[in-house]
Design a protein around this motif. Structure first.
Motif, PDB file in Angstrom:
ATOM      1  N   GLN A  14      -8.709  -1.096  -2.528  1.00  0.00           N
ATOM      2  CA  GLN A  14      -7.989  -1.180  -1.453  1.00  0.00           C
ATOM      3  C   GLN A  14      -7.841  -2.744  -0.532  1.00  0.00           C
ATOM      4  O   GLN A  14      -7.015  -3.230  -0.220  1.00  0.00           O
ATOM      5  CB  GLN A  14      -8.523  -0.479  -0.307  1.00  0.00           C
ATOM      6  N   VAL A  32      -3.988   3.280   5.209  1.00  0.00           N
ATOM      7  CA  VAL A  32      -4.006   3.446   3.554  1.00  0.00           C
ATOM      8  C   VAL A  32      -5.140   4.480   3.387  1.00  0.00           C
ATOM      9  O   VAL A  32      -5.000   5.279   2.672  1.00  0.00           O
ATOM     10  CB  VAL A  32      -4.650   2.201   2.881  1.00  0.00           C
ATOM     11  N   SER A  33      -6.471   4.571   4.025  1.00  0.00           N
ATOM     12  CA  SER A  33      -7.439   5.565   3.620  1.00  0.00           C
ATOM     13  C   SER A  33      -7.036   6.851   4.606  1.00  0.00           C
ATOM     14  O   SER A  33      -7.809   7.827   4.178  1.00  0.00           O
ATOM     15  CB  SER A  33      -8.666   4.846   4.144  1.00  0.00           C
TER      16      SER A  33
END
Length: 200
Positions: A4, A67-68
């Motif tokens: 990431q 994103v997570s």
């Protein structure tokens, strides 16, 4: 977390790691080789700028949360835990091999060393480039505060040919006639000067 953060680094060109420094992607300019008539694409390299006082920006936490799929508070906690764990591993003498980024190690004095996995990455291949000459092409040129076309500039900078106006020709003819008249008048009036004789 490594993958990431690698994606974040590629998208934002830099990644701040508190207590370690800033990973930054730097781009060199394209190089033109005149002899080969080619242009080589700009190259990228990855460097670590060591600064113990660097802090992570808020956009990093927002990006990680998005994103997570977690809250921003959880992203802050996970990121700080990741960086703290990274620092502890380096202090204990571990070698951290970060895929696609490089190798982080701690030196004898506690100084962090970084060996980049991206020494010099070229984004493309060289292309041929030939100079195109267009003699009659019109393009705009900035002259002071104005824009002029190339044709206007050629006309403005061309040497001016001396052309006589009609009134100048008339003036010269009248001057010549008046001088001729004065010469004729003086010739018919018994010469020039005083014609009286002086007696002693």
């Amino acid at each position: 977390m490594y993958q990431q953060l690698y994606r974040y680094l590629v998208q934002h060109q830099q990644l701040q790691l508190p207590g370690i420094g800033t990973l930054a992607i730097q781009q060199a300019d394209a190089v033109m080789n005149i002899a080969d008539h080619s242009v080589t694409a700009g190259a990228y390299q990855l460097d670590l700028h060591k600064d113990n006082t660097v802090t992570a920006p808020a956009k990093l936490y927002n990006w990680l949360a998005g994103v997570s799929g977690i809250t921003e508070r959880e992203a802050i906690i996970q990121y700080n835990d990741f960086v703290f764990d990274l620092q502890q591993q380096l202090k204990n003498g571990a070698t951290i091999n970060w895929q696609q980024v490089g190798v982080l190690t701690a030196g004898l004095g506690g100084e962090i060393k970084f060996e980049s996995a991206v020494k010099q990455y070229t984004a493309g291949h060289a292309v041929t480039a030939h100079k195109v000459k267009r003699d009659q092409a019109l393009h705009t040129i900035r002259v002071g505060e104005q824009e002029k076309t190339s044709a206007e500039m050629i006309e403005m900078l061309a040497p001016q040919t001396a052309t006589r106006d009609a009134w100048m020709i008339v003036a010269y003819i009248l001057l010549g006639l008046s001088l001729a008249f004065v010469a004729w008048y003086l010739a018919t009036q018994q010469g020039i000067g005083n014609q009286t004789s002086l007696f002693p």
